[in-house]
Design a protein around this motif. Sequence first.
Motif, PDB file in Angstrom:
ATOM      1  N   LEU C  46       0.835  -1.205   0.000  1.00  0.00           N
ATOM      2  CA  LEU C  46       0.000   0.000   0.000  1.00  0.00           C
ATOM      3  C   LEU C  46       0.878   1.268   0.000  1.00  0.00           C
ATOM      4  O   LEU C  46       0.669   2.187  -0.789  1.00  0.00           O
ATOM      5  CB  LEU C  46      -0.909  -0.012   1.230  1.00  0.00           C
ATOM      6  CG  LEU C  46      -1.822   1.203   1.360  1.00  0.00           C
ATOM      7  CD1 LEU C  46      -2.735   1.308   0.154  1.00  0.00           C
ATOM      8  CD2 LEU C  46      -2.644   1.135   2.630  1.00  0.00           C
ATOM      9  N   ILE C  47       1.884   1.263   0.892  1.00  0.00           N
ATOM     10  CA  ILE C  47       2.746   2.444   1.007  1.00  0.00           C
ATOM     11  C   ILE C  47       3.477   2.724  -0.300  1.00  0.00           C
ATOM     12  O   ILE C  47       3.632   3.862  -0.724  1.00  0.00           O
ATOM     13  CB  ILE C  47       3.773   2.220   2.155  1.00  0.00           C
ATOM     14  CG1 ILE C  47       3.120   2.501   3.506  1.00  0.00           C
ATOM     15  CG2 ILE C  47       5.005   3.077   1.978  1.00  0.00           C
ATOM     16  CD1 ILE C  47       3.257   3.905   3.977  1.00  0.00           C
ATOM     17  N   THR C  48       3.923   1.633  -0.978  1.00  0.00           N
ATOM     18  CA  THR C  48       4.702   1.846  -2.188  1.00  0.00           C
ATOM     19  C   THR C  48       3.850   2.339  -3.350  1.00  0.00           C
ATOM     20  O   THR C  48       4.385   2.701  -4.381  1.00  0.00           O
ATOM     21  CB  THR C  48       5.432   0.564  -2.626  1.00  0.00           C
ATOM     22  OG1 THR C  48       4.494  -0.508  -2.612  1.00  0.00           O
ATOM     23  CG2 THR C  48       6.604   0.253  -1.723  1.00  0.00           C
ATOM     24  N   SER C  49       2.537   2.355  -3.175  1.00  0.00           N
ATOM     25  CA  SER C  49       1.742   2.885  -4.285  1.00  0.00           C
ATOM     26  C   SER C  49       2.040   4.375  -4.491  1.00  0.00           C
ATOM     27  O   SER C  49       1.761   4.927  -5.551  1.00  0.00           O
ATOM     28  CB  SER C  49       0.251   2.652  -4.047  1.00  0.00           C
ATOM     29  OG  SER C  49      -0.120   3.134  -2.793  1.00  0.00           O
ATOM     30  N   PHE C  50       2.652   4.994  -3.469  1.00  0.00           N
ATOM     31  CA  PHE C  50       3.123   6.367  -3.666  1.00  0.00           C
ATOM     32  C   PHE C  50       4.183   6.437  -4.761  1.00  0.00           C
ATOM     33  O   PHE C  50       4.247   7.395  -5.521  1.00  0.00           O
ATOM     34  CB  PHE C  50       3.724   6.911  -2.364  1.00  0.00           C
ATOM     35  CG  PHE C  50       2.741   7.676  -1.548  1.00  0.00           C
ATOM     36  CD1 PHE C  50       2.219   8.871  -2.024  1.00  0.00           C
ATOM     37  CD2 PHE C  50       2.337   7.220  -0.310  1.00  0.00           C
ATOM     38  CE1 PHE C  50       1.310   9.582  -1.280  1.00  0.00           C
ATOM     39  CE2 PHE C  50       1.430   7.925   0.446  1.00  0.00           C
ATOM     40  CZ  PHE C  50       0.912   9.109  -0.037  1.00  0.00           C
ATOM     41  N   PHE C  51       5.026   5.379  -4.797  1.00  0.00           N
ATOM     42  CA  PHE C  51       6.057   5.334  -5.835  1.00  0.00           C
ATOM     43  C   PHE C  51       5.430   5.330  -7.204  1.00  0.00           C
ATOM     44  O   PHE C  51       5.819   6.097  -8.080  1.00  0.00           O
ATOM     45  CB  PHE C  51       6.894   4.054  -5.699  1.00  0.00           C
ATOM     46  CG  PHE C  51       7.985   4.175  -4.702  1.00  0.00           C
ATOM     47  CD1 PHE C  51       9.192   4.762  -5.071  1.00  0.00           C
ATOM     48  CD2 PHE C  51       7.831   3.713  -3.424  1.00  0.00           C
ATOM     49  CE1 PHE C  51      10.201   4.881  -4.153  1.00  0.00           C
ATOM     50  CE2 PHE C  51       8.839   3.830  -2.511  1.00  0.00           C
ATOM     51  CZ  PHE C  51      10.030   4.419  -2.866  1.00  0.00           C
TER      52      PHE C  51
END
Lengths: 263, 391, 457
Positions: C46-51
Amino acid sequence: MALLETIDLVKRFGGLTAVNKVNFSLNQGRIVSIIGPNGAGKTTFFNTLTGIYHPEEGRILLNGNPVHGLRPDQIAARGLSRTFQNIRLFDNMSVIENILVGMHVHLKQAPLATLLHLPSFKREEKASELKAEELMQYVGLRGVGNELAKNLPYGGQRRLEIARALAADPLLLLLDEPAAGMNPQETEEMTRLFRRIRDERGITILLIEHDMRVVMNISELICVMDYGEKIAEGTPDEIRADARVIEAYLGRGAVAGQHEEKL
Amino acid sequence: MKRFLKSMNVREMLRPLGQMFLFSLGSTIVLSALMLVLALILDKTIVGQTLFQRLNVSLYTYTLINLPQVAIDGLTIGFVYAAIALGYTMVYGVLEFINFAHSEIFATGAFVGVEILIALEKFGILSGASLAMAYGYLILAIIAGMLAAGALAVTVERVAYRPLRHASRLVPLISAIGVSFLLQDMIRLIESLTTGQYNRIMPTFGNFDHRLLLGKMTLGAAHITLGVSIKSIIVIVSAVLMLVGLNYLVNATKIGKAIRAVAQDPQTASLMGINVNRIISLTFLVGGMLGGAAGVLYALKFTRIDPFVGFFPGLKAFTAAVLGGIGNMTGALLGGIVLGMLETYAGSFMGVFTMGAAGTEYKDIFAFSILILVLIFRPQGLMGEHVAQKA
Amino acid sequence: MAALFKDIARWLDQGIAPYLLVMAHMALGTALVYVFPRSNLAFMVLITSFFSLYYIKTDSWFKFVAGAVLTLLIFPVVGVRNIFYLEVIFQISVFSALALGLNIVVGFAGLLDLGYVAFYAVGAYLWAFFGSQQYYILHFAPGTQPANLPFLLPGDSFYLFVFAAILIAALTGILLGTPVLRLRGDYLAIVTLGFGEVIRVLANNLDKPLNFTNGPQGITPIQRPTMPQVAVDGFNALFSRIIGHTVSPADMYNVMFYLFALAVIIVIVFVTRRLDDSKIGRAWTAIREDETAAIAMGIPLVKMKLAAFAVGASFAGVMGVLLAGSRTFISPESFSFMQSIGVLSMVILGGSGSIPGVILGAATVTILNLQVLQGLSLYLSQLRQSDAVIPLINFAWANLSSQLDPAKYQRLLFGLILILMMIFRPAGLIPSRRRKRELATDALPNESRDEDNHGAP
C-alpha cells in the motif's frame, strides 16, 4: 565629480602591504584598466573596493559617498558589480537563475506576495525573466537558459558572469581578467562587448587584464600597479613610453624600445 | 651519550614541558584568584549566609580550602582533553577537516584497554600481580588501546574520508558524523555479542586508587586533607610524556617536517616528493594513538565506560582545540588545560555560588558556551595567528 | 527480452494504461491490507503505491486526486483498523514534516544544522507547559506535586499555540542564529550541535530553582485539543461499517493528529516551493553554491541565513506542539542529538533540496526504524524464548544477550545511511532538479551554442 575615488588606500596582510597608499580616481563613463606584474596588488585592490577586505587606512568614495567599511552586499547594492578572476558562478543553478540572482538588490518581492503569488509578484518575476533573457542575448548566450551554469563551455561561463553582473544595473562594472584563457577571436568579441556595455548602457568599466591587446585596444586610461603602489597612470600611449612601467615589468636596466611590443 | 643528547635535540623536548608547566600554573592562579574574589564578594550576601548556616564556615574559607583539590582534578581532566584535542588539531592542521569520529576512536581505545585488563583479571593474573607487574599491565593496556585506536583511525580515513577529499567541506563532515554514530553502535554490538553488556568497569588493581596525602590544613573550624590519587598522577605523567613525544615527532624529525609541509600546502609538498596520502594516514595514526591512550587513561580515572563515553570528552576536546587555535599543537595543549580547569572550577563552585540553582549538571554545556564565545570573538583561538583568507 | 521490456514500457507510457496501473497498485494495496490487517508485506504494498503515483507518468490532476484519496481516505480508514499502521503513518508524516523543515536549512541554504530538534523541543515544551498543570507546580520538586490540579489553559488554546509556536520557534532560531551564522559551515555545524545539547540539558535541569520542565521525568499529562463530537460521529457514520467497529474518540485523536501533520506537510511543501522560485530561494541556493559570489551580487548573507534558520525552526516548533498534544507526555529524551541526526539522515538519504526525496527519505528511515528494526527485535526475542540453536557454531538462541535489541541500533542505521550516501550518492535517492522555465529564447535555433564550444581553454 569622480564616480569612484580612493584616497590613500592601504590594505595590509600581517607584515605585507598589498595595497599601499593608492590614490585613484575614475570618472563616469570611462573604460579604465589596471595593469601590473603578478602580485602587484591588483586583485587585492579590487577586493578592497568591493568590501571583501576592509582597508586599514584610507577612504573609498562612490559618487562622493564613503563606502569603505561597508559589507560587500551593501557596496554591491550601491552600484558596484563585479566578475571574478577564476569564474565563480552558481554552478548548480540554471543560466537564467544565475542572472536572476544578479537582480537580487532590485527585486521587491515581499514575503506575502511571494507566498500568495500576488499579481505584483508575478509581474515582477515575468519582467525580470524577460530582462534576464535580454541580457543573455546581449552577452551572446542563446538557447541555454535552462542549462546548469556548470555545463556551459568556458567562454559561455565568462559571458554569463558578465550578464549576471550587468543584471544588477551597476554604475560601475569591475572585471577581473575577463579575457583570461580565451582565444584571439573570443578576446576580440569580449573587447567589443565591453565597449558596447559602456556605449549603450553607460556603465563605467574598470578592468584588470594581462592581455595587452585588450588593454591597449580598449582602455582610455591605464593605471599601473607594482608592489602595492600606483606607479603610473595615463593614456595607453603614455604608458607605453613610461620608463617606470617598463622597469616594473622587465626589471631595472631594461631598454625601453626593446619591450614595447610586449606591452 | 653527549652525542646522543645532541642528536635528540633536547630543547625541542623541554620546550613543551615548560609550556605545560606555565599553562597549568597560569590557569590555576588566574582561576583561583577569580574564585576567591567571587567568594569574597558573595560572602556578605545571602549566598554566604546560607552556607554559614549549613556548614558553619564562611564562603571564603570554604572556597579556599577546596581550591587545591579542584586545581588537581582540573589539571587531570585538562591533560586528558589536551591529549584528545591533539588528534583533532593534527587532522585539522593537515586536512582542514573536523574529524567528528575522533571521539569514537577515543572510546575504542578505552574499550580495548579495559577489555584486556578485564581478561587479565578473569584469569586471575591481575589480583596476584606485584606492583611492578601491575604497572606493566597498565602500560600494556595503554599500548593496546593506542594500537587499536590508531589502526581504526587509519582505516576510517581510508574508507570514509579519502574518497571525499575533493568534495565540498560539509560532505566529509557528514560522513564523519556517520562514522561516529556507526562506531558507537558497533562497539555496543560487539560488546553485547561477546560480553552480554556494554557498560564496562575498569578492574581495580595495583595501587592506582591509593591517595597520596599531600598535606593537612586547619582553617577556622574546618579541617581538610589535601590529596592526590595515584591514578591522577599516572594520567598527568602519561599525558605529559605523550605530548613531549608528539612535539618531538612533529618538530624535530623528518616525518614531522613532512607533516608540517603537507599542512602548509599539500600540492607543493607532493611536488617535493612527499607522499601526501601516506602522511595523511600517518597523521590519523598518530592522532588516533593519542586518542586511544587518552581513552585508557580516561577509563582509569573515571572507571566506568560505555559506547557513548567519547561524545562529551570529544566535543570538549574539540572545544579545547578551537580555544587554543585549531591546527596549532601548543594551542591544543593550552586549550585542553584551560578548558579542563575552567570546567572543574565552574562545576565545583557554581553550585555553591548560585545556592544550588545551577551546578555540576551544567558542566557539560559549559564547554559549549566557551566554544561559542571563542568562535564569535576570537575565531583564531588563543594561540592562533590571524591568517588572511585561505581562499 | 530487452525488446519486450521496451514494448511494455512504451505501452505503459500512453493512453489510460498508466492510470490503470496506478489505480491497480492502490487498489491491490488497499485490498491486501484490508484482508490481512496484520501483514507488514500488505502494508508495504500500500505504502509503495506512492512510488507508482510519483514515477508513472500521469496527469497532475490525477496525481493530486489519487494522492488525496490515498492520504485522506485510505490511510485513516486502514489505520483505524490496525492502530499500529496509523502510528507508522503518523510518524512518517511527523518526520516528513521535520525533514522538510530541516531541508530548508540544509538543502536550500546549505547550512548544516546538527541541533534541529532544539526547535522541536521549544515547540513541544511550549504546549507542554501551558497545556498542562505545570504552572501550578512551579514551586514543587518533581514528584512532590499535589494531586487533582486543574489544567492551566483549556484545550481550545492548543490551536492558538500552533500559531504561537511558529513565532516563538522562529524567534528562537533568530536568537540562536544571530551570533553564529557568520561562522564557516563546519564550525556552524558543531555550534548548532552545541545548541541542541544546551536545550536538552536545560530541559533536564530546569526543574529547579523553579520547576519549569519537571526535569528528566518529563511533563505529563498534557492536554489534547478539544475535538468536536461531530467529528467522531461523522467518521463513524461514514466508515464504521468498513472498519468493522465503531471508532473511539481516542482512536479519532490519532487520525486527527495524522491529518494535522499532513496539513503541516502541505503547508511546508507549498511554502518551500513558493520560496524556492523567488528572490529568497534563489538567494539561499546562491549562498549554498558560493558565498563569496553571492555576497558580491548584493545578497546579505547573515540576513538570508537567518531567514532560512527561522523558517526551518518555525516548522519544527509547530511539529513540537503537535507532538506534545498527541503524546500527552514529553521528556528531554525525545530531543537528543540522535534525533537531530536521524532527521538529517532522512534529508541526506532522500536528497537534500528535493521535496519528494526528503519525504521518501523520511518514510524509508521511519519504516526501517519502526518495522524492520522492531520487527527484527520481535523475531529475536521469539527465537530467544525458543529452543532453536544456530547449527554450525552450536549456539543456542536462548543464550543471546538481551542487550542485543535491534530496535536500539538506530545509530548504526543513521551512521550507515550518512556514510554510504556521502560516498556513493551524495545528491540522494531523488536528487533535486532546477525548475525548467519556459523561455522565449529557447525556442530559437541554437546558433550560439556552437560558437561557444571552441571557447574552452
